[in-house]
Motif scaffolding. Structure first.
Motif, PDB file in Angstrom:
ATOM      1  N   THR A 196     -21.615 -18.678 -24.890  1.00 32.42           N
ATOM      2  CA  THR A 196     -20.650 -19.209 -26.089  1.00 32.42           C
ATOM      3  C   THR A 196     -19.864 -17.917 -26.657  1.00 32.42           C
ATOM      4  O   THR A 196     -18.883 -17.949 -27.018  1.00 32.42           O
ATOM      5  CB  THR A 196     -21.858 -19.393 -27.387  1.00 32.42           C
ATOM      6  N   TYR A 197     -20.427 -16.769 -26.569  1.00 28.66           N
ATOM      7  CA  TYR A 197     -19.817 -15.613 -26.873  1.00 28.66           C
ATOM      8  C   TYR A 197     -18.526 -15.261 -25.995  1.00 28.66           C
ATOM      9  O   TYR A 197     -17.484 -15.055 -26.422  1.00 28.66           O
ATOM     10  CB  TYR A 197     -20.772 -14.319 -26.960  1.00 28.66           C
ATOM     11  N   LEU A 198     -18.907 -15.449 -24.499  1.00 30.10           N
ATOM     12  CA  LEU A 198     -17.938 -15.266 -23.727  1.00 30.10           C
ATOM     13  C   LEU A 198     -16.940 -16.237 -23.628  1.00 30.10           C
ATOM     14  O   LEU A 198     -15.645 -16.205 -23.338  1.00 30.10           O
ATOM     15  CB  LEU A 198     -18.364 -14.723 -22.272  1.00 30.10           C
ATOM     16  N   GLY A 199     -17.322 -17.513 -24.047  1.00 28.37           N
ATOM     17  CA  GLY A 199     -16.338 -18.534 -24.040  1.00 28.37           C
ATOM     18  C   GLY A 199     -15.283 -18.493 -24.972  1.00 28.37           C
ATOM     19  O   GLY A 199     -14.460 -19.098 -25.041  1.00 28.37           O
ATOM     20  N   GLY A 200     -15.797 -17.730 -26.101  1.00 32.49           N
ATOM     21  CA  GLY A 200     -14.810 -17.859 -27.175  1.00 32.49           C
ATOM     22  C   GLY A 200     -13.574 -16.504 -26.923  1.00 32.49           C
ATOM     23  O   GLY A 200     -12.783 -16.297 -27.759  1.00 32.49           O
ATOM     24  N   GLU A 201     -13.709 -16.069 -25.580  1.00 33.54           N
ATOM     25  CA  GLU A 201     -12.786 -14.880 -25.286  1.00 33.54           C
ATOM     26  C   GLU A 201     -11.552 -15.587 -24.341  1.00 33.54           C
ATOM     27  O   GLU A 201     -11.991 -15.833 -23.065  1.00 33.54           O
ATOM     28  CB  GLU A 201     -13.401 -13.719 -24.762  1.00 33.54           C
ATOM     29  N   ALA A 211     -13.107 -16.696 -11.474  1.00 33.45           N
ATOM     30  CA  ALA A 211     -12.414 -17.826 -10.608  1.00 33.45           C
ATOM     31  C   ALA A 211     -12.494 -19.179 -11.503  1.00 33.45           C
ATOM     32  O   ALA A 211     -11.610 -19.747 -12.073  1.00 33.45           O
ATOM     33  CB  ALA A 211     -12.876 -18.359  -9.282  1.00 33.45           C
ATOM     34  N   LEU A 212     -13.749 -19.451 -12.240  1.00 39.57           N
ATOM     35  CA  LEU A 212     -14.114 -20.355 -12.990  1.00 39.57           C
ATOM     36  C   LEU A 212     -13.206 -20.285 -14.434  1.00 39.57           C
ATOM     37  O   LEU A 212     -12.655 -21.263 -15.038  1.00 39.57           O
ATOM     38  CB  LEU A 212     -15.400 -20.524 -13.432  1.00 39.57           C
ATOM     39  N   ALA A 213     -13.122 -19.168 -14.930  1.00 37.98           N
ATOM     40  CA  ALA A 213     -12.465 -19.022 -16.058  1.00 37.98           C
ATOM     41  C   ALA A 213     -11.107 -19.061 -16.052  1.00 37.98           C
ATOM     42  O   ALA A 213     -10.178 -19.663 -16.895  1.00 37.98           O
ATOM     43  CB  ALA A 213     -12.681 -17.460 -16.728  1.00 37.98           C
ATOM     44  N   ARG A 214     -10.535 -18.606 -14.701  1.00 37.95           N
ATOM     45  CA  ARG A 214      -9.073 -19.083 -14.534  1.00 37.95           C
ATOM     46  C   ARG A 214      -8.760 -20.534 -14.422  1.00 37.95           C
ATOM     47  O   ARG A 214      -7.665 -21.059 -15.010  1.00 37.95           O
ATOM     48  CB  ARG A 214      -8.416 -18.233 -13.334  1.00 37.95           C
ATOM     49  N   GLU A 215      -9.841 -21.216 -13.721  1.00 42.53           N
ATOM     50  CA  GLU A 215      -9.252 -22.659 -13.310  1.00 42.53           C
ATOM     51  C   GLU A 215      -9.848 -23.698 -14.669  1.00 42.53           C
ATOM     52  O   GLU A 215      -9.088 -24.519 -14.907  1.00 42.53           O
ATOM     53  CB  GLU A 215     -10.470 -23.106 -12.278  1.00 42.53           C
ATOM     54  N   TYR A 216     -10.752 -23.327 -15.277  1.00 42.73           N
ATOM     55  CA  TYR A 216     -11.172 -24.227 -16.455  1.00 42.73           C
ATOM     56  C   TYR A 216     -11.058 -23.722 -17.741  1.00 42.73           C
ATOM     57  O   TYR A 216     -11.716 -24.375 -18.695  1.00 42.73           O
ATOM     58  CB  TYR A 216     -12.663 -24.427 -16.235  1.00 42.73           C
ATOM     59  N   GLY A 217     -10.968 -22.265 -17.926  1.00 41.42           N
ATOM     60  CA  GLY A 217     -10.924 -21.506 -19.314  1.00 41.42           C
ATOM     61  C   GLY A 217     -12.151 -20.921 -19.336  1.00 41.42           C
ATOM     62  O   GLY A 217     -13.087 -21.521 -19.014  1.00 41.42           O
ATOM     63  N   SER A 218     -12.118 -19.764 -20.383  1.00 44.33           N
ATOM     64  CA  SER A 218     -13.468 -19.268 -20.518  1.00 44.33           C
ATOM     65  C   SER A 218     -14.464 -20.135 -21.139  1.00 44.33           C
ATOM     66  O   SER A 218     -15.648 -20.060 -21.234  1.00 44.33           O
ATOM     67  CB  SER A 218     -13.121 -17.938 -21.252  1.00 44.33           C
ATOM     68  N   ASP A 219     -13.907 -21.224 -22.040  1.00 49.25           N
ATOM     69  CA  ASP A 219     -14.950 -22.155 -22.673  1.00 49.25           C
ATOM     70  C   ASP A 219     -14.955 -23.358 -22.187  1.00 49.25           C
ATOM     71  O   ASP A 219     -15.292 -24.316 -22.547  1.00 49.25           O
ATOM     72  CB  ASP A 219     -14.174 -22.598 -24.168  1.00 49.25           C
ATOM     73  N   GLY A 220     -14.447 -23.459 -20.774  1.00 52.35           N
ATOM     74  CA  GLY A 220     -14.820 -24.759 -20.090  1.00 52.35           C
ATOM     75  C   GLY A 220     -16.198 -24.863 -19.519  1.00 52.35           C
ATOM     76  O   GLY A 220     -17.064 -23.825 -19.429  1.00 52.35           O
TER      77      GLY A 220
END
Length: 108
Positions: free
Chosen positions: A74-79, A14-23
């Protein structure tokens, strides 16, 4: 299996969808997880992108720990496709993310 609750996985999606994986919100949520939860999340993402089969989830978890070279957030935020890959990983494990989300919404 995975050492992370379904609630936390669904929250990351949900967070990745709303704010992006790098949010900031996504990255902070992941950084607050313990090492077992983080390695499970990475392994699930690897299964979702096809790097590992669902039957190899334990091996993926071991590799996530062994190959960690940067903070997990950081790793997952880059995806950029993190949410989709986590959902695909759950699907590969025969876990319906929509059912999991519905179940979590029903809890008080």
């Amino acid at each position: 299996m995975l050492d992370i609750s379904m609630h936390k996985i669904v929250r990351v999606i949900a967070l990745a969808r709303e704010y992006g994986s790098d949010g900031v919100q996504t990255r902070n949520y992941i950084s607050d997880m313990n090492e077992d939860e983080q390695s499970s999340l990475v392994a699930l993402m690897w299964v979702g992108r096809g790097s590992y089969d669902a039957d190899d989830i334990e091996e993926a978890r071991r590799m996530a720990v062994a190959e960690k070279s940067s903070p997990t957030e950081t790793y997952l935020g880059g995806e950029p496709q993190l949410a989709d890959m986590l959902e695909d990983g759950l699907d590969a494990l025969d876990i319906n993310v929509a059912d999991a989300e519905d179940h979590l919404r029903e809890r008080p």
